[in-house]
Design a protein around this motif. Structure first.
Motif, PDB file in Angstrom:
ATOM      1  N   GLN A 111       0.836  -1.206   0.000  1.00  0.00           N
ATOM      2  CA  GLN A 111       0.000   0.000   0.000  1.00  0.00           C
ATOM      3  C   GLN A 111       0.869   1.253   0.000  1.00  0.00           C
ATOM      4  O   GLN A 111       0.629   2.192  -0.761  1.00  0.00           O
ATOM      5  N   ASP A 117      -2.552   4.430  -3.957  1.00  0.00           N
ATOM      6  CA  ASP A 117      -3.124   4.155  -2.646  1.00  0.00           C
ATOM      7  C   ASP A 117      -2.308   4.761  -1.508  1.00  0.00           C
ATOM      8  O   ASP A 117      -2.437   4.327  -0.366  1.00  0.00           O
ATOM      9  N   SER A 154      -6.229  -1.025  -0.195  1.00  0.00           N
ATOM     10  CA  SER A 154      -7.403  -0.457   0.502  1.00  0.00           C
ATOM     11  C   SER A 154      -8.669  -1.211   0.109  1.00  0.00           C
ATOM     12  O   SER A 154      -9.514  -1.514   0.948  1.00  0.00           O
ATOM     13  N   ARG A 157      -8.579  -4.594   1.794  1.00  0.00           N
ATOM     14  CA  ARG A 157      -8.809  -4.476   3.240  1.00  0.00           C
ATOM     15  C   ARG A 157     -10.300  -4.325   3.524  1.00  0.00           C
ATOM     16  O   ARG A 157     -10.858  -5.023   4.358  1.00  0.00           O
ATOM     17  N   GLU A 158     -10.926  -3.404   2.777  1.00  0.00           N
ATOM     18  CA  GLU A 158     -12.337  -3.113   3.060  1.00  0.00           C
ATOM     19  C   GLU A 158     -13.282  -4.226   2.627  1.00  0.00           C
ATOM     20  O   GLU A 158     -14.278  -4.494   3.283  1.00  0.00           O
TER      21      GLU A 158
END
Ligand SMILES: *[C@@H]1O[C@H](CO)[C@@H](O)[C@H](O)[C@H]1NC(C)=O
Ligand SMILES: *[C@@H]1O[C@H](CO)[C@@H](O)[C@H](O)[C@H]1NC(C)=O
Ligand SMILES: *[C@@H]1O[C@H](CO)[C@@H](O)[C@H](O)[C@H]1NC(C)=O
Ligand SMILES: *[C@@H]1O[C@H](CO)[C@@H](O)[C@H](O)[C@H]1NC(C)=O
Length: 403
Positions: A111, A117, A154, A157-158
């Motif tokens: 990241q 990102d 990201s 992760r989400e």
């Protein structure tokens, strides 16, 4: 509660978790796409000596290098505008193992380096990579990036890690658990019915698929060779993936520890094999699973496609079940119970009797004279590099505890 009771309750309908909610409706018929299929053999040799890169890898890197160079030059010029960027190296990222720590550590690093990102001073370096190799649980990260066509960390992760990895790797996070287990049973059953070896490694792979990959079927149709068709791959926008795994002896011979110089295999979108003396050969990834002798199938028989499941490869790089027959894990009852649970509740339920702990591949190098160490073997048994203590961590026991 013992894990196997828990799993049995989940599978056989105590309805601890409602079996048939929304997600299940849109599924493929379980098992249909998971079994390897007979296919015509390619016109080019399937097996070759490890004296050169796979043609596909060579072409990829040739196209990738100028793109990566431009990103690297731009990053270097930002640091020092006088930097001489006329000749730039091939830059590779190697992701280590180490359970969830490895996944998270590698994710954080990527990241930070990813210009899409990050606001960090290293942003743009991800775009400068030609290769991304990983093993073990670092492989969970690399393979989930690939499976989703290389989105940002990201995004993963989400949408993947946070929602799905809350509980345990043996629970198909974010899915209707009982339905996922039923599909896993169907998937390994069709693979076994097609006469391919099925072990606890396949069950583990399917569970990883539900935790890491896209699709209501836990990415059952995804293959390592299929990555070559993904849009970011065909556009050479991403580092070339390499996933490693070591050769072990099948646990059935009673000794499943691996020596420190165990053979180091690699899976790429184009090939599987090893540069190590003793194997010194590669096989085309798309035809992994074919029953070969000296690099060819028996007259009148066909090759195999669809053995190289992305989940199988991910399990193969992170399979540490072999520790169960070594002294180090003698006291690790929770781990032993997990293996028991997977073995009893899922393999036995599928009618598959095996005590094999590793991920098993029909040996592509059987009868191939270059592959002196394995030429006589019918199967290759593959596992986590950790099994031969090849990791850079200071303690393997800590690594399991951290899982
Ligand atoms: C980068 O900084 C901008 C401005 O502070 C912010 O809006 C953005 O969310 C940051 N991006 C990331 C990925 O942290
Ligand atoms: C992959 O493709 C998508 C869609 O075109 C794009 O948004 C994404 O940034 C790409 N990934 C990389 C690493 O370039
Ligand atoms: C497998 O076992 C044989 C004999 O027991 C040994 O010579 C060989 O080194 C072992 N290979 C691996 C990969 O552990
Ligand atoms: C098991 O294999 C390991 C690694 O190859 C070797 O060091 C050890 O001596 C073997 N043990 C037995 C009992 O054969």
């Amino acid at each position: 509660m013992r894990l196997d009771y828990l799993l049995a309750a989940v599978i056989f309908g105590h309805h601890a978790i409602s079996p048939c909610r929304a997600a299940s409706r849109e599924q493929r018929a379980a098992g249909t796409s998971y079994a390897p299929q007979p296919a015509n053999c390619p016109a080019t040799p399937i097996v070759h000596q490890a004296s050169s890169l796979a043609a596909g890898e060579f072409q990829y890197i040739s196209a990738r290098k100028p793109i990566a160079d431009a990103a690297l030059a731009s990053w270097l010029k930002q640091i020092n505008k006088n930097f001489d960027t006329s000749a730039l190296p091939i830059v590779a990222l190697a992701g280590s193992g180490g359970g969830y720590r490895a996944l998270l550590n590698e994710a954080g690093m990527i990241q930070a380096m990813d210009s899409r990102d990050s606001n960090s001073s290293v942003k743009g370096l991800y775009q400068a990579l030609c290769y991304h190799s990983a093993l073990s649980d670092g492989g969970w990260l690399a393979q989930s990036l690939a499976a989703w066509n290389w989105p940002t960390i990201s995004f993963l992760r989400e949408n993947v890690y946070e929602p799905r990895l809350q509980n345990s790797l043996i629970l198909p996070g974010g899915f209707t658990v009982a339905f996922a287990y039923a599909q896993i049973l169907a998937d390994v059953t069709v693979k076994a019915a097609a006469l391919y070896p099925v072990t606890i490694g396949d069950i583990y792979g399917r569970l990883l698929g539900y935790n890491l990959f896209p699709g209501a079927d836990g990415g059952a149709a995804l293959t390592m060779s299929g990555l070559t068709t993904f849009s970011n791959f065909t556009a050479h926008r991403v580092p070339y993936p390499i996933i490693t795994s070591i050769g072990t002896n099948a646990s059935s011979n009673g000794n499943c520890s691996a020596p420190p110089d165990a053979i180091q295999y690699e899976y790429t979108p184009h090939e599987f094999g090893s540069w190590d003396k003793g194997v010194d050969s590669f096989v085309q990834m798309a035809y992994l699973g074919s029953s070969l002798s000296n690099g060819v199938v028996a007259q009148g028989t066909r090759c195999t496609r669809g053995f190289d499941r992305l989940d199988f490869v991910t399990a193969s790089t992170s399979n540490i079940f072999g520790f169960l027959c070594g002294p180090l894990y003698a006291g690790a009852t929770a781990f032993a119970q997990l293996a028991d649970a997977l073995q009893n509740a899922l393999l036995e339920a599928a009618g598959i009797a095996t005590t094999e702990l590793f991920n098993v591949i029909p040996n592509p190098f059987r009868g191939y004279s270059r592959a002196t160490a394995v030429t006589g073997a019918k199967f290759l048994a593959l596992g986590d590099g950790d099994l031969s203590l090849q990791n850079v961590r200071n303690s393997i026991v800590t690594s399991w505890n951290a899982d």
